[in-house]
Scaffold this active site. Structure first.
Site, PDB file in Angstrom:
ATOM      1  N   PRO A  11      12.501  40.224  46.440  1.00 54.04           N
ATOM      2  CA  PRO A  11      11.965  39.607  45.224  1.00 54.04           C
ATOM      3  C   PRO A  11      12.233  40.398  43.942  1.00 54.04           C
ATOM      4  CG  PRO A  11      10.202  40.536  46.559  1.00 54.04           C
ATOM      5  CD  PRO A  11      11.444  40.569  47.397  1.00 54.04           C
ATOM      6  N   ASN A  12      12.509  39.631  42.904  1.00 50.16           N
ATOM      7  CA  ASN A  12      12.738  40.139  41.540  1.00 50.16           C
ATOM      8  C   ASN A  12      14.076  40.853  41.352  1.00 50.16           C
ATOM      9  OD1 ASN A  12      10.150  39.245  40.486  1.00 50.16           O
ATOM     10  ND2 ASN A  12       9.265  40.837  41.765  1.00 50.16           N
ATOM     11  N   ARG A  19      15.492  43.284  33.997  1.00 53.83           N
ATOM     12  CA  ARG A  19      14.205  43.763  34.493  1.00 53.83           C
ATOM     13  C   ARG A  19      14.082  45.286  34.352  1.00 53.83           C
ATOM     14  NH1 ARG A  19      12.828  44.525  40.855  1.00 53.83           N
ATOM     15  NH2 ARG A  19      10.634  44.981  40.560  1.00 53.83           N
ATOM     16  N   TYR A  24      15.511  50.382  36.578  1.00 55.05           N
ATOM     17  CA  TYR A  24      16.467  49.791  37.523  1.00 55.05           C
ATOM     18  C   TYR A  24      17.907  49.739  37.025  1.00 55.05           C
ATOM     19  CZ  TYR A  24      12.160  48.458  39.907  1.00 55.05           C
ATOM     20  OH  TYR A  24      10.950  48.491  40.548  1.00 55.05           O
ATOM     21  N   ASN A  75      17.359  45.780  50.648  1.00 58.72           N
ATOM     22  CA  ASN A  75      16.419  46.254  49.628  1.00 58.72           C
ATOM     23  C   ASN A  75      15.266  45.247  49.656  1.00 58.72           C
ATOM     24  OD1 ASN A  75      14.895  47.023  47.478  1.00 58.72           O
ATOM     25  ND2 ASN A  75      16.603  47.262  46.047  1.00 58.72           N
ATOM     26  N   ALA A  78       9.563  44.701  46.481  1.00 60.08           N
ATOM     27  CA  ALA A  78       8.109  44.892  46.615  1.00 60.08           C
ATOM     28  C   ALA A  78       7.620  44.664  48.046  1.00 60.08           C
ATOM     29  CB  ALA A  78       7.379  43.962  45.652  1.00 60.08           C
ATOM     30  N   HIS A  81       6.578  47.479  50.630  1.00 58.03           N
ATOM     31  CA  HIS A  81       5.257  48.103  50.685  1.00 58.03           C
ATOM     32  C   HIS A  81       4.187  47.209  51.301  1.00 58.03           C
ATOM     33  CE1 HIS A  81       7.598  50.499  47.953  1.00 58.03           C
ATOM     34  NE2 HIS A  81       7.628  49.531  47.055  1.00 58.03           N
ATOM     35  N   ASP A  88       9.026  43.253  61.154  1.00 52.56           N
ATOM     36  CA  ASP A  88       9.226  42.670  62.478  1.00 52.56           C
ATOM     37  C   ASP A  88      10.569  41.952  62.574  1.00 52.56           C
ATOM     38  OD1 ASP A  88       6.770  43.656  63.193  1.00 52.56           O
ATOM     39  OD2 ASP A  88       5.738  41.718  63.261  1.00 52.56           O
ATOM     40  N   GLU A  99      17.868  50.904  54.674  1.00 54.11           N
ATOM     41  CA  GLU A  99      17.003  50.475  53.567  1.00 54.11           C
ATOM     42  C   GLU A  99      17.483  51.131  52.272  1.00 54.11           C
ATOM     43  OE1 GLU A  99      12.772  50.220  54.284  1.00 54.11           O
ATOM     44  OE2 GLU A  99      12.364  51.199  52.367  1.00 54.11           O
ATOM     45  N   HIS A 101      16.914  51.551  47.937  1.00 60.34           N
ATOM     46  CA  HIS A 101      16.154  51.351  46.696  1.00 60.34           C
ATOM     47  C   HIS A 101      16.961  51.902  45.534  1.00 60.34           C
ATOM     48  CE1 HIS A 101      12.680  50.062  48.913  1.00 60.34           C
ATOM     49  NE2 HIS A 101      12.868  51.082  49.721  1.00 60.34           N
ATOM     50  N   LEU A 102      16.935  51.172  44.445  1.00 54.45           N
ATOM     51  CA  LEU A 102      17.598  51.652  43.231  1.00 54.45           C
ATOM     52  C   LEU A 102      16.861  52.881  42.706  1.00 54.45           C
ATOM     53  CD1 LEU A 102      17.894  48.089  41.836  1.00 54.45           C
ATOM     54  CD2 LEU A 102      19.884  49.575  42.090  1.00 54.45           C
ATOM     55  N   SER A 103      15.530  52.777  42.670  1.00 52.58           N
ATOM     56  CA  SER A 103      14.705  53.866  42.140  1.00 52.58           C
ATOM     57  C   SER A 103      14.262  54.783  43.280  1.00 52.58           C
ATOM     58  CB  SER A 103      13.480  53.272  41.437  1.00 52.58           C
ATOM     59  OG  SER A 103      12.657  52.592  42.363  1.00 52.58           O
ATOM     60  N   ARG A 108       7.364  57.486  42.009  1.00 54.45           N
ATOM     61  CA  ARG A 108       6.686  56.448  41.249  1.00 54.45           C
ATOM     62  C   ARG A 108       5.219  56.301  41.687  1.00 54.45           C
ATOM     63  NH1 ARG A 108      10.295  51.327  41.162  1.00 54.45           N
ATOM     64  NH2 ARG A 108       8.796  50.828  39.509  1.00 54.45           N
ATOM     65  N   ARG A 112       3.842  52.716  46.005  1.00 57.23           N
ATOM     66  CA  ARG A 112       5.244  52.561  46.416  1.00 57.23           C
ATOM     67  C   ARG A 112       5.684  53.634  47.416  1.00 57.23           C
ATOM     68  NH1 ARG A 112       7.266  48.784  42.626  1.00 57.23           N
ATOM     69  NH2 ARG A 112       6.146  48.978  40.662  1.00 57.23           N
TER      70      ARG A 112
HETATM   71  C1  DQA Z   1      12.747  48.737  44.529  1.00 58.88           C
HETATM   72  C2  DQA Z   1      11.466  49.581  44.494  1.00 58.88           C
HETATM   73  C3  DQA Z   1      10.240  48.717  44.787  1.00 58.88           C
HETATM   74  O1  DQA Z   1       9.067  49.502  44.745  1.00 58.88           O
HETATM   75  C4  DQA Z   1      10.112  47.614  43.745  1.00 58.88           C
HETATM   76  O2  DQA Z   1       9.040  46.765  44.057  1.00 58.88           O
HETATM   77  C5  DQA Z   1      11.375  46.838  43.578  1.00 58.88           C
HETATM   78  C6  DQA Z   1      12.660  47.553  43.599  1.00 58.88           C
HETATM   79  C7  DQA Z   1      13.988  49.555  44.105  1.00 58.88           C
HETATM   80  O3  DQA Z   1      15.098  49.095  44.395  1.00 58.88           O
HETATM   81  O4  DQA Z   1      13.865  50.605  43.482  1.00 58.88           O
HETATM   82  O5  DQA Z   1      11.339  45.655  43.303  1.00 58.88           O
HETATM   83  O6  DQA Z   1      12.960  48.293  45.862  1.00 58.88           O
END
Ligand code: DQA
Length: 154
Positions: A11-12, A19, A24, A75, A78, A81, A88, A99, A101-103, A108, A112
């Site tokens: 998501p997002n 964003r 990011y 990725n 959200a 978490h 599953d 897995e 993550h950009l950040s 943070r 997270r």
């Molecule tokens: C994220 C980190 C997550 O905590 C956040 O909710 C995201 C992006 C990242 O790529 O850094 O949407 O997965």
């Protein structure tokens, strides 16, 4: 036959570029996936990617990887978490999964710091922006190649 890797974005992430760029970065998801596709082509890997804001759609897509993909890059955004369902789904595939993550999620907010999905993944790469995806691809390809040649490092 070319190795098949499926990339799943939660998501997002469709909003990347617009964003919270200070966190990011400025690249859109399309630009990141185009860069990854270039790297995949150089590695001789077939890449498929999917983004959804909907947890159930992500679960269904991951389930379809069984028998179709050799490995996953995810990725979960959200849902990292919160989602037992995604965890599953990844476990159900029994596929090697990285897995991404950009950040750096550990730098943070405290909520997270926990990942429900990381324990069912081969490893996690985060904190390198767009390059996190490239590193994940390289790590997964190396893992799959070592496994195929019977000299797995782990
Ligand atoms: C994220 C980190 C997550 O905590 C956040 O909710 C995201 C992006 C990242 O790529 O850094 O949407 O997965």
């Amino acid at each position: 036959m070319a190795m098949k890797i499926w990339v799943v974005n939660g998501p997002n992430l469709g909003l990347l570029g617009k964003r919270e760029p200070a966190i990011y970065g400025a690249a859109s998801l399309q630009e990141i996936m185009a860069l990854l596709a270039q790297r995949a082509a150089a590695l001789g890997v077939e890449l498929h990617n999917f983004q959804s804001d909907v947890e159930g759609e992500l679960v269904q897509y991951i389930g379809r990887a069984i028998g179709a993909a050799d490995g996953l890059i995810i990725n979960p955004a959200a849902y990292t978490h919160t989602s037992v369902a995604l965890r599953d789904a990844i476990a159900a595939t029994a596929l090697p999964c990285v897995e991404v993550h950009l950040s750096n999620i550990f730098k943070r907010e405290e909520f997270r710091h926990q990942s429900l999905t990381a324990p069912v993944c081969l490893g996690t790469i985060g904190g390198f922006g767009t390059f996190s995806y490239v590193l994940a691809l390289e790590a997964l390809v190396e893992h799959l190649r070592q496994r195929a040649s019977g000299c797995e490092s782990r």
